[in-house]
Motif scaffolding. Sequence first.
Motif, PDB file in Angstrom:
ATOM      1  N   CYS A  43       1.993  -5.525  10.501  1.00 33.68           N
ATOM      2  CA  CYS A  43       0.806  -5.024   9.788  1.00 33.68           C
ATOM      3  C   CYS A  43       1.122  -4.566   8.360  1.00 33.68           C
ATOM      4  O   CYS A  43       0.321  -4.746   7.452  1.00 33.68           O
ATOM      5  CB  CYS A  43       0.168  -3.855  10.536  1.00 33.68           C
ATOM      6  SG  CYS A  43      -0.686  -4.343  12.041  1.00 33.68           S
ATOM      7  N   HIS A  44       2.279  -3.964   8.180  1.00 38.98           N
ATOM      8  CA  HIS A  44       2.627  -3.393   6.876  1.00 38.98           C
ATOM      9  C   HIS A  44       3.406  -4.385   6.013  1.00 38.98           C
ATOM     10  O   HIS A  44       3.863  -4.018   4.931  1.00 38.98           O
ATOM     11  CB  HIS A  44       3.450  -2.114   7.066  1.00 38.98           C
ATOM     12  CG  HIS A  44       2.658  -1.010   7.675  1.00 38.98           C
ATOM     13  ND1 HIS A  44       1.787  -0.223   6.955  1.00 38.98           N
ATOM     14  CD2 HIS A  44       2.589  -0.559   8.960  1.00 38.98           C
ATOM     15  CE1 HIS A  44       1.227   0.666   7.749  1.00 38.98           C
ATOM     16  NE2 HIS A  44       1.692   0.485   8.977  1.00 38.98           N
ATOM     17  N   GLY A  45       3.548  -5.608   6.485  1.00 39.85           N
ATOM     18  CA  GLY A  45       4.283  -6.632   5.750  1.00 39.85           C
ATOM     19  C   GLY A  45       5.736  -6.653   6.177  1.00 39.85           C
ATOM     20  O   GLY A  45       6.330  -5.602   6.396  1.00 39.85           O
ATOM     21  N   LYS A  49       5.920  -3.928   2.247  1.00 43.21           N
ATOM     22  CA  LYS A  49       5.272  -3.757   0.946  1.00 43.21           C
ATOM     23  C   LYS A  49       3.761  -3.905   1.037  1.00 43.21           C
ATOM     24  O   LYS A  49       3.082  -4.036   0.036  1.00 43.21           O
ATOM     25  CB  LYS A  49       5.855  -4.743  -0.063  1.00 43.21           C
ATOM     26  CG  LYS A  49       7.318  -4.431  -0.367  1.00 43.21           C
ATOM     27  CD  LYS A  49       7.860  -5.282  -1.465  1.00 43.21           C
ATOM     28  CE  LYS A  49       9.297  -4.858  -1.743  1.00 43.21           C
ATOM     29  NZ  LYS A  49       9.870  -5.582  -2.842  1.00 43.21           N
ATOM     30  N   GLY A  50       3.247  -3.849   2.248  1.00 46.03           N
ATOM     31  CA  GLY A  50       1.805  -3.886   2.452  1.00 46.03           C
ATOM     32  C   GLY A  50       1.342  -5.184   3.086  1.00 46.03           C
ATOM     33  O   GLY A  50       1.986  -6.212   2.976  1.00 46.03           O
ATOM     34  N   GLY A  51       0.235  -5.096   3.757  1.00 46.96           N
ATOM     35  CA  GLY A  51      -0.379  -6.227   4.445  1.00 46.96           C
ATOM     36  C   GLY A  51      -1.723  -5.726   4.933  1.00 46.96           C
ATOM     37  O   GLY A  51      -2.498  -5.161   4.160  1.00 46.96           O
ATOM     38  N   GLY A  53      -1.922  -3.144   6.772  1.00 47.83           N
ATOM     39  CA  GLY A  53      -1.697  -1.721   6.517  1.00 47.83           C
ATOM     40  C   GLY A  53      -1.085  -1.526   5.141  1.00 47.83           C
ATOM     41  O   GLY A  53      -0.612  -2.473   4.519  1.00 47.83           O
ATOM     42  N   PRO A  54      -1.065  -0.294   4.663  1.00 50.11           N
ATOM     43  CA  PRO A  54      -0.513  -0.030   3.326  1.00 50.11           C
ATOM     44  C   PRO A  54       1.006  -0.210   3.276  1.00 50.11           C
ATOM     45  O   PRO A  54       1.673  -0.270   4.305  1.00 50.11           O
ATOM     46  CB  PRO A  54      -0.888   1.429   3.065  1.00 50.11           C
ATOM     47  CG  PRO A  54      -1.024   2.032   4.416  1.00 50.11           C
ATOM     48  CD  PRO A  54      -1.545   0.930   5.308  1.00 50.11           C
ATOM     49  N   ALA A  55       1.522  -0.268   2.063  1.00 46.34           N
ATOM     50  CA  ALA A  55       2.971  -0.362   1.860  1.00 46.34           C
ATOM     51  C   ALA A  55       3.651   0.884   2.419  1.00 46.34           C
ATOM     52  O   ALA A  55       3.083   1.977   2.402  1.00 46.34           O
ATOM     53  CB  ALA A  55       3.272  -0.505   0.371  1.00 46.34           C
ATOM     54  N   LEU A  56       4.859   0.697   2.913  1.00 50.61           N
ATOM     55  CA  LEU A  56       5.666   1.808   3.431  1.00 50.61           C
ATOM     56  C   LEU A  56       6.915   1.976   2.572  1.00 50.61           C
ATOM     57  O   LEU A  56       8.022   2.123   3.074  1.00 50.61           O
ATOM     58  CB  LEU A  56       6.038   1.559   4.899  1.00 50.61           C
ATOM     59  CG  LEU A  56       4.880   1.448   5.878  1.00 50.61           C
ATOM     60  CD1 LEU A  56       5.387   1.151   7.282  1.00 50.61           C
ATOM     61  CD2 LEU A  56       4.028   2.696   5.859  1.00 50.61           C
ATOM     62  N   THR A  57       6.711   1.970   1.276  1.00 47.42           N
ATOM     63  CA  THR A  57       7.812   2.116   0.322  1.00 47.42           C
ATOM     64  C   THR A  57       7.963   3.585  -0.061  1.00 47.42           C
ATOM     65  O   THR A  57       7.002   4.358   0.036  1.00 47.42           O
ATOM     66  CB  THR A  57       7.538   1.287  -0.941  1.00 47.42           C
ATOM     67  OG1 THR A  57       6.319   1.762  -1.539  1.00 47.42           O
ATOM     68  CG2 THR A  57       7.405  -0.196  -0.617  1.00 47.42           C
ATOM     69  N   ARG A  60       5.250   4.751  -2.496  1.00 48.38           N
ATOM     70  CA  ARG A  60       3.924   4.904  -1.877  1.00 48.38           C
ATOM     71  C   ARG A  60       3.878   6.140  -0.973  1.00 48.38           C
ATOM     72  O   ARG A  60       2.862   6.807  -0.862  1.00 48.38           O
ATOM     73  CB  ARG A  60       3.604   3.642  -1.078  1.00 48.38           C
ATOM     74  CG  ARG A  60       2.406   3.711  -0.162  1.00 48.38           C
ATOM     75  CD  ARG A  60       1.112   3.583  -0.945  1.00 48.38           C
ATOM     76  NE  ARG A  60      -0.057   3.359  -0.132  1.00 48.38           N
ATOM     77  CZ  ARG A  60      -0.647   4.262   0.650  1.00 48.38           C
ATOM     78  NH1 ARG A  60      -0.123   5.460   0.775  1.00 48.38           N
ATOM     79  NH2 ARG A  60      -1.721   3.976   1.322  1.00 48.38           N
TER      80      ARG A  60
END
Length: 107
Positions: A43-45, A49-51, A53-57, A60
């Motif tokens: 979901c988050h890529g 870096k996002g998909g 769901g939002p990026a988990l960097t 962010r």
Amino acid sequence: MKPFFTLLLAMSVVMTATAVQAEIVSPRQAELLYLLKHDCGSCHGMRLKGGLGPALTPKRLQPWQAEQLAVTILHGRPGTPMPPWRPFFTDSEALWLAQQLKQGVKR
């Protein structure tokens, strides 16, 4: 012969320093990182870096404390596709994972 031994010594020092810097993870932590990269990545890529769901960097996630992120991991986000992962993680595992995200997950 002397330059060869000097080179060996230098290589040994570099290798030792690198080994000391490397984080040792337990088998369970390795499983958690695998889940993060594959299950969360769906979901988050795959690079987080996002998909869907939002990026988990780290950038962010900077506004949130690791404890806040752990709550989201454990309880999900009602009304969004983010599910609760409580059945799979303990409190300390969720916190450890959140700390890894805040630091930037090593690939």
